[in-house]
Design an enzyme around this catalytic site. Structure first.
Site, mmCIF file in Angstrom:
data_model
loop_
_atom_site.group_PDB
_atom_site.id
_atom_site.type_symbol
_atom_site.label_atom_id
_atom_site.label_comp_id
_atom_site.label_asym_id
_atom_site.label_seq_id
_atom_site.Cartn_x
_atom_site.Cartn_y
_atom_site.Cartn_z
ATOM 1 N N ARG A 39 0.923 -1.167 -0.049
ATOM 2 C CA ARG A 39 -0.016 -0.074 -0.065
ATOM 3 C C ARG A 39 0.583 1.220 0.123
ATOM 4 O O ARG A 39 0.462 2.361 -0.590
ATOM 5 C CB ARG A 39 -0.937 -0.022 1.129
ATOM 6 C CG ARG A 39 -2.292 -1.010 0.949
ATOM 7 C CD ARG A 39 -2.942 -0.985 2.393
ATOM 8 N NE ARG A 39 -2.522 -1.938 3.201
ATOM 9 C CZ ARG A 39 -2.850 -2.890 4.004
ATOM 10 N NH1 ARG A 39 -4.158 -2.861 3.834
ATOM 11 N NH2 ARG A 39 -2.404 -3.495 4.684
ATOM 12 N N LYS A 148 1.868 -19.238 6.324
ATOM 13 C CA LYS A 148 1.313 -19.628 7.644
ATOM 14 C C LYS A 148 0.768 -18.595 8.528
ATOM 15 O O LYS A 148 1.293 -17.546 8.391
ATOM 16 C CB LYS A 148 1.951 -20.481 8.526
ATOM 17 C CG LYS A 148 2.984 -19.898 9.353
ATOM 18 C CD LYS A 148 3.465 -20.868 10.469
ATOM 19 C CE LYS A 148 3.034 -20.313 11.791
ATOM 20 N NZ LYS A 148 3.633 -19.353 12.504
ATOM 21 N N HIS A 178 7.896 -23.092 7.091
ATOM 22 C CA HIS A 178 9.265 -22.983 6.923
ATOM 23 C C HIS A 178 10.240 -24.019 7.544
ATOM 24 O O HIS A 178 11.409 -24.007 7.049
ATOM 25 C CB HIS A 178 9.953 -21.525 7.214
ATOM 26 C CG HIS A 178 9.988 -21.437 8.730
ATOM 27 N ND1 HIS A 178 8.994 -20.961 9.585
ATOM 28 C CD2 HIS A 178 11.197 -21.475 9.462
ATOM 29 C CE1 HIS A 178 9.569 -21.068 10.678
ATOM 30 N NE2 HIS A 178 11.043 -21.039 10.712
ATOM 31 N N LYS A 182 14.135 -26.407 6.496
ATOM 32 C CA LYS A 182 15.248 -26.641 7.163
ATOM 33 C C LYS A 182 16.115 -27.770 6.462
ATOM 34 O O LYS A 182 15.613 -28.691 6.675
ATOM 35 C CB LYS A 182 15.133 -26.563 8.519
ATOM 36 C CG LYS A 182 14.624 -25.139 9.239
ATOM 37 C CD LYS A 182 14.545 -25.216 10.555
ATOM 38 C CE LYS A 182 13.573 -24.063 11.366
ATOM 39 N NZ LYS A 182 14.397 -22.961 11.450
ATOM 40 N N GLU A 216 12.142 -22.502 22.584
ATOM 41 C CA GLU A 216 12.677 -21.036 22.197
ATOM 42 C C GLU A 216 12.899 -20.435 23.347
ATOM 43 O O GLU A 216 12.356 -20.188 24.555
ATOM 44 C CB GLU A 216 11.691 -20.253 21.242
ATOM 45 C CG GLU A 216 11.364 -21.065 19.987
ATOM 46 C CD GLU A 216 10.336 -20.004 19.017
ATOM 47 O OE1 GLU A 216 10.964 -19.420 18.287
ATOM 48 O OE2 GLU A 216 9.130 -19.801 19.522
ATOM 49 N N ASP A 235 0.488 -21.279 16.608
ATOM 50 C CA ASP A 235 1.766 -20.644 16.344
ATOM 51 C C ASP A 235 2.854 -21.730 15.807
ATOM 52 O O ASP A 235 3.499 -21.471 14.726
ATOM 53 C CB ASP A 235 2.253 -19.876 17.246
ATOM 54 C CG ASP A 235 3.550 -18.897 16.659
ATOM 55 O OD1 ASP A 235 3.339 -18.380 15.676
ATOM 56 O OD2 ASP A 235 4.388 -18.760 17.423
ATOM 57 N N HIS A 240 4.638 -26.535 12.669
ATOM 58 C CA HIS A 240 5.886 -26.941 12.838
ATOM 59 C C HIS A 240 6.176 -28.448 13.378
ATOM 60 O O HIS A 240 6.857 -29.198 13.230
ATOM 61 C CB HIS A 240 6.950 -26.027 13.297
ATOM 62 C CG HIS A 240 6.661 -24.775 13.101
ATOM 63 N ND1 HIS A 240 6.507 -24.433 11.720
ATOM 64 C CD2 HIS A 240 6.870 -23.379 13.442
ATOM 65 C CE1 HIS A 240 6.425 -23.126 11.294
ATOM 66 N NE2 HIS A 240 6.579 -22.536 12.522
ATOM 67 N N LYS A 338 7.907 -20.864 24.549
ATOM 68 C CA LYS A 338 8.552 -19.735 24.387
ATOM 69 C C LYS A 338 9.169 -19.365 25.795
ATOM 70 O O LYS A 338 8.807 -19.757 26.773
ATOM 71 C CB LYS A 338 7.715 -18.446 23.979
ATOM 72 C CG LYS A 338 7.224 -18.549 22.589
ATOM 73 C CD LYS A 338 7.189 -17.259 21.688
ATOM 74 C CE LYS A 338 6.991 -17.326 20.568
ATOM 75 N NZ LYS A 338 7.800 -17.610 19.396
HETATM 76 C C1 BG6 Z 1 7.316 -19.042 13.442
HETATM 77 C C2 BG6 Z 1 6.599 -18.559 14.612
HETATM 78 O O1 BG6 Z 1 6.621 -19.622 12.494
HETATM 79 O O2 BG6 Z 1 8.326 -19.812 13.972
HETATM 80 C C3 BG6 Z 1 7.538 -17.766 15.773
HETATM 81 O O3 BG6 Z 1 5.564 -17.813 14.284
HETATM 82 C C4 BG6 Z 1 8.711 -18.761 16.050
HETATM 83 O O4 BG6 Z 1 6.899 -17.738 16.875
HETATM 84 C C5 BG6 Z 1 9.212 -19.319 14.568
HETATM 85 O O5 BG6 Z 1 9.442 -17.921 16.799
HETATM 86 C C6 BG6 Z 1 10.510 -20.195 15.011
HETATM 87 O O6 BG6 Z 1 11.237 -20.249 13.884
HETATM 88 P P1 BG6 Z 1 12.828 -20.803 13.925
HETATM 89 O O7 BG6 Z 1 13.076 -20.948 12.432
HETATM 90 O O8 BG6 Z 1 13.453 -19.643 14.492
HETATM 91 O O9 BG6 Z 1 12.884 -22.094 14.836
#
Ligand code: BG6
Length: 487
Positions: A39, A148, A178, A182, A216, A235, A240, A338
């Site tokens: 935008r 996502k 993603h 990896k 994390e 999330d 994942h 987290k």
């Molecule tokens: C994302 C989440 O999909 O993956 C985040 O929304 C998270 O909250 C992240 O921190 C973690 O990805 P990676 O590659 O750092 O393990």
């Protein structure tokens, strides 16, 4: 490649650095161009300058190569537009036609939806109904990458699938997770299926249980308001964690091809369930203030954008079972959170003890089960724990570890997940993307869980930031006379 949401965080932290690194490694096709759509008013020049700064800040190859940048930056263009305005899409189409002539891109289109999820329906509809659809011939292709979260529960994921299928066929849709990009996640399949020794023991006869940890140290990092409506279950777990589990538990596919691989993953997800016989098969937690890596950090409810009385979970542990012949009775303990002690993603396969102990009772007590650990991040590697005789005249058995570290074994920097995934999409390989039935199967498991939280509010245990997580999670597994691996 058209990036919708070109001003956003994902574009600048991940996509542009990934594209730059692909260019640097000479992996982009010779006829390629990128157009950012968003935008805000910007010129091509100011967009290029922003992208330069993003590469400097976020690229894995820290030192920007000015010569490569100079060639790469000529591929970058910017188009200002509103997602709901047909005229802006028509103007984009004209721009793309001009780029086809200038860059030789031949009508091929890769649309990347890097916007907030609320915009997915609108943008896909506009791509499918404005002049952008005119580019159709056997000689060129159109693909769309959707970020996502794909839906926020089973019903909305189904509705989004139905909607997107009105404009694209399934083989044009690339739902991104993603984690699948990896290197070490892909290596799960290589370890299992490129080696003859693991598969024969990869089942309930030899495996006692599996632990999957996605921990994390970071908190919600300024994304409090998004996180409030997601929680760790949407999330991290629905996507994942489920992907890691599916790759670990799937049957060998008949061939290494997108649908064959995804068929096997879907079967696992469909057979997955919470262990209802366990009194605490699910534990939710939320971090309170504490210290992470020596730094004092606030608790979740003090984060910006988070309600003071929030009951969103930042930690989840579950005991899952897979109802099939291979895994009947083998628990899969998964946990993700987290603000834990440290960043660690790993899959640990815990084997059974030998069926009969030959050694004295005293020695037998020292014998620990074999554990095969696939560490996804940060210290990427594979290790196997086994018992060895301690040198000496006695009969002492001591656990030792055989360790493989990617960093030591290959002197090559691994590409970022987004590099691999963007390139695969350009090449038309969807193996590492999630199919519609796969995403729905994952939501089918997860949706009843959080729907139940609404009906029967569950207790959310506080855990100190920087700790290993809530005590309830430790109790859950110790109730089965097992223990989490230490964080
Ligand atoms: C994302 C989440 O999909 O993956 C985040 O929304 C998270 O909250 C992240 O921190 C973690 O990805 P990676 O590659 O750092 O393990």
């Amino acid at each position: 490649m058209v990036i919708f949401g070109a001003s956003g965080d994902l574009t600048h932290r991940k996509l542009i650095p990934a594209l730059y690194n692909l260019a640097k490694d000479n992996l982009l096709p010779p006829n390629f161009a990128i157009i950012g759509f968003a935008r805000r008013a910007k010129t091509d020049e100011s967009f290029r300058q922003e992208c330069y700064e993003s590469v400097v800040a976020h690229s894995r190859s820290k030192l920007i190569d000015e010569e490569i940048w100079s060639t790469f930056s000529k591929l970058l263009h910017y188009h200002q537009g509103n997602y709901d305005n047909n005229a802006d899409y028509d103007a984009l189409n004209e721009r793309l036609s001009a780029i086809d002539s200038g860059h030789g891109t031949q009508g091929n289109r890769l649309y990347y939806l890097s916007t907030p999820p609320e915009a997915y329906t609108l943008i896909t509809e506009k791509i499918g109904t404005t002049s952008l659809t005119q580019v159709k011939s056997d000689k060129c292709w159109t693909r769309v990458i959707i970020e996502k979260p794909f839906g926020r529960d089973l019903a909305s994921a189904r509705a989004l699938n139905t909607h997107v299928h009105k404009f694209f066929t399934e083989d044009q849709i690339y739902r991104i997770d993603h984690y699948l990009g990896k290197e070490t996640v892909q290596n799960i399949l290589v370890l299992r299926f490129a080696n003859g020794i693991f598969e024969p023991i990869w089942d309930r006869r030899y495996i006692d249980h599996v632990q999957i940890t996605v921990a994390e140290a970071i908190g919600v990092e300024g994304r409090g308001s998004y996180y409030e409506s997601a929680g760790v279950i949407r999330d991290m777990v629905q996507n994942h964690v489920m992907q890691l589990l599916a790759l670990t538990a799937m049957e060998p596919p008949a061939e290494f091809e997108a649908d064959a691989v995804r068929n096997e993953k879907v079967k696992v997800l469909k057979a997955l369930r919470l262990d209802s016989s366990h009194p605490e098969a699910l534990v939710r937690g939320q971090y309170s203030p504490g210290k992470v890596n020596g730094q004092l950090v606030v608790g979740y409810t003090q984060e910006e954008g988070v309600a003071q009385d929030s009951n969103t979970e930042t930690y989840l542990a579950m005991k899952l079972l897979i109802d099939n012949w291979r895994w009947a009775g083998v628990p899969f303990y998964v946990r993700s959170g987290k603000r834990l002690k440290r960043r660690l993603t790993e899959i640990a396969i815990h084997f059974r003890l030998p069926p009969r102990m030959l050694f004295s009772e005293h020695t037998a007590q020292q014998i620990e089960p074999n554990v095969l650990v696939m560490t996804i991040q940060p210290d990427e590697g594979i290790s196997l724990k086994f018992g060895a005789k301690r040198p000496g005249t006695g009969e002492q058995v001591q656990p030792v570890v055989m360790d493989f570290q990617y960093g030591d074994a290959f002197n090559i920097a691994a590409p970022e997940a987004y590099e691999r995934l963007i390139l695969d999409c350009v090449l038309g390989d969807s193996t590492l993307f999630t199919r519609s039935d796969e995403v729905e199967a994952a939501w089918s498991l997860i949706t009843p869980i959080f729907e139940d939280w609404v009906k029967n509010p569950t207790f959310i245990e506080q855990y100190r930031a920087g700790s290993a997580g809530p005590k309830g999670a430790a109790d859950m597994i110790s109730g089965d006379e097992r223990q989490w691996r230490s964080l």
